[in-house]
Scaffold this active site. Structure first.
Site, PDB file in Angstrom:
ATOM      1  N   LYS A  11       9.909 -20.219   3.163  1.00  0.00           N
ATOM      2  CA  LYS A  11      10.766 -19.721   2.084  1.00  0.00           C
ATOM      3  C   LYS A  11      12.043 -19.135   2.668  1.00  0.00           C
ATOM      4  CE  LYS A  11      10.627 -15.069   2.592  1.00  0.00           C
ATOM      5  NZ  LYS A  11      11.757 -14.475   3.227  1.00  0.00           N
ATOM      6  N   ALA A 102       8.914 -16.422   6.438  1.00  0.00           N
ATOM      7  CA  ALA A 102       7.603 -16.173   5.842  1.00  0.00           C
ATOM      8  C   ALA A 102       6.514 -17.105   6.356  1.00  0.00           C
ATOM      9  CB  ALA A 102       7.681 -16.224   4.308  1.00  0.00           C
ATOM     10  N   GLY A 104       4.001 -16.632   8.462  1.00  0.00           N
ATOM     11  CA  GLY A 104       2.669 -16.014   8.409  1.00  0.00           C
ATOM     12  C   GLY A 104       2.177 -15.887   6.978  1.00  0.00           C
ATOM     13  N   SER A 105       3.071 -15.527   6.066  1.00  0.00           N
ATOM     14  CA  SER A 105       2.704 -15.419   4.649  1.00  0.00           C
ATOM     15  C   SER A 105       2.348 -16.792   4.091  1.00  0.00           C
ATOM     16  CB  SER A 105       3.874 -14.846   3.841  1.00  0.00           C
ATOM     17  OG  SER A 105       4.203 -13.561   4.286  1.00  0.00           O
ATOM     18  N   ASP A 138       5.357 -11.474   0.208  1.00  0.00           N
ATOM     19  CA  ASP A 138       5.870 -12.843   0.037  1.00  0.00           C
ATOM     20  C   ASP A 138       4.773 -13.853  -0.285  1.00  0.00           C
ATOM     21  OD1 ASP A 138       8.374 -12.036   0.870  1.00  0.00           O
ATOM     22  OD2 ASP A 138       8.062 -12.659   2.953  1.00  0.00           O
TER      23      ASP A 138
HETATM   24  O1  C5P Z   1       4.517  -6.733   2.233  1.00  0.00           O
HETATM   25  P1  C5P Z   1       4.714  -6.966   3.697  1.00  0.00           P
HETATM   26  O2  C5P Z   1       3.487  -6.654   4.504  1.00  0.00           O
HETATM   27  O3  C5P Z   1       5.281  -8.305   4.022  1.00  0.00           O
HETATM   28  O4  C5P Z   1       5.819  -5.910   4.139  1.00  0.00           O
HETATM   29  C1  C5P Z   1       6.053  -5.606   5.473  1.00  0.00           C
HETATM   30  C2  C5P Z   1       6.848  -4.317   5.562  1.00  0.00           C
HETATM   31  O5  C5P Z   1       8.181  -4.528   5.055  1.00  0.00           O
HETATM   32  C3  C5P Z   1       6.305  -3.163   4.761  1.00  0.00           C
HETATM   33  O6  C5P Z   1       5.358  -2.426   5.488  1.00  0.00           O
HETATM   34  C4  C5P Z   1       7.556  -2.337   4.479  1.00  0.00           C
HETATM   35  O7  C5P Z   1       7.902  -1.545   5.605  1.00  0.00           O
HETATM   36  C5  C5P Z   1       8.632  -3.386   4.348  1.00  0.00           C
HETATM   37  N1  C5P Z   1       8.870  -3.755   2.941  1.00  0.00           N
HETATM   38  C6  C5P Z   1       9.536  -2.865   2.123  1.00  0.00           C
HETATM   39  N2  C5P Z   1       9.760  -3.196   0.814  1.00  0.00           N
HETATM   40  C7  C5P Z   1       9.353  -4.393   0.325  1.00  0.00           C
HETATM   41  C8  C5P Z   1       8.677  -5.315   1.150  1.00  0.00           C
HETATM   42  C9  C5P Z   1       8.452  -4.971   2.465  1.00  0.00           C
HETATM   43  O8  C5P Z   1       9.942  -1.778   2.550  1.00  0.00           O
HETATM   44  N3  C5P Z   1       9.606  -4.688  -0.948  1.00  0.00           N
END
Ligand code: C5P
Length: 313
Positions: A11, A102, A104-105, A138
């Protein structure tokens, strides 16, 4: 089904508006996701234990244990459905492991779709998306693909109905990653110091993007692309400026940091232009590798049986 194979795209974010930091540490987002035709592929079959192997991009760097997002997805789906979580997963990684795409996602989304088919648990996409949201912000989008708007922390996904235009993209992957939490924290710091755009009311910017997606003019779409995290990624990795400049000099209509970076993405006028831009970027020494891809493409879905079973049953 004894073997299930699921390709899943990368993505990019056509728009990424970051709101204030929330009490849970995440930031309120409004983002327009766009799936592009660079694919990882996951294969699952039942096994005596849960194990994951891989080949391709990031071999030796990608963790092959409980930290792997695909393994977490398998365990989360098993916990939700009561299925036996012992599966053998194999990942063919083609999405550059560099951050911002993304990868890994995507693998987690593919693992959910693959195990749901293998185990015949028959969950709907919204049900899978609820599990996906707990794995990462994601992951739900990659169950759907196409172009979609993400709100909340990015996990609440609604399709965007564009036209049937095919957009030509060039991805430039950097050496090494950037920590996503560090990029968000850098944006907060820059904002506190008045050095980055503060949270906005973004309705008009989104409307401009949606209108651009329904026209057939890359210049119009290029002008509507935006990423609030770009300033933070550039602050942490100033050399990304060279990559962005190089892509624009090579003829890209627009270029920006992809997601939280450090990958950069460029919009090209057409397929030929995308090849030229990719070649020039690749030989410029400002990035590790380049790829061309078109978008939008569908999200994670089971490959039709005829292809899946070629000699494997
Ligand atoms: O959701 P994900 O694990 O991919 O997010 C990784 C990190 O990115 C979170 O721990 C956070 O620090 C940051 N993040 C954020 N706000 C979001 C998405 C991610 O601060 N909307």
């Amino acid at each position: 089904m004894s073997v299930v194979r699921v390709p899943v795209p990368a993505k990019i974010n056509l728009y990424l508006g970051v709101g204030p930091r929330r009490g849970d540490g995440y930031h309120e987002l409004t983002t327009v996701y766009h799936a592009i035709g660079l694919y990882d592929e996951i294969t699952v079959r039942r096994g005596g234990t849960t194990a994951i192997t891989m080949d391709g991009e990031g071999e030796g760097d990608v963790p092959l244990d409980g930290r792997n997002l695909a393994v977490r997805a398998v365990n989360a789906l098993a916990a939700r459905t009561g299925a036996d979580p012992r599966v053998l997963l194999h990942l063919r990684k083609r999405i550059p492991v560099a951050g911002g795409l993304a990868g890994g996602s995507a693998d987690a989304a593919a693992a959910l779709v693959a195990c749901d088919a293998l185990w015949r648990t028959g969950l709907s996409r919204p049900e899978l998306a609820r599990i996906a949201a707990r794995i990462g912000s994601d992951v739900p989008f990659l169950l759907y693909g196409g172009t979609a708007v993400g709100t909340g922390r990015g996990e609440l996904v609604e399709p965007v109905t564009g036209g049937d235009q095919v957009w030509h993209w060039v991805v430039a992957a950097a050496d090494g990653g950037l920590s996503t939490p560090a990029v968000y924290a850098e944006l907060d710091r820059l904002r506190d110091e008045g050095l980055a755009r503060p949270p906005q009311v973004i309705g008009a910017e989104l409307d401009r993007l949606y209108a651009a997606l329904r026209q057939d003019d890359p210049v119009v779409l290029g002008a509507a692309l935006h990423n609030d995290l770009g300033a933070a990624a550039l602050s942490l990795r100033p050399s990304l400026r060279d990559t962005l400049d190089e892509g624009l000099v090579a003829g890209a209509v627009a270029g920006m940091v992809s997601g939280s970076g450090p990958s950069c993405v460029f919009l090209a006028a057409d397929a030929d232009a995308s090849e030229r831009i990719a070649e020039r970027l690749a030989s410029s020494g400002t990035c590790r590798l380049t790829r061309t891809a078109t978008g939008p493409v569908p999200g994670a879905s089971v490959r039709v049986a005829a292809t899946v079973y070629g000699g494997e049953r």
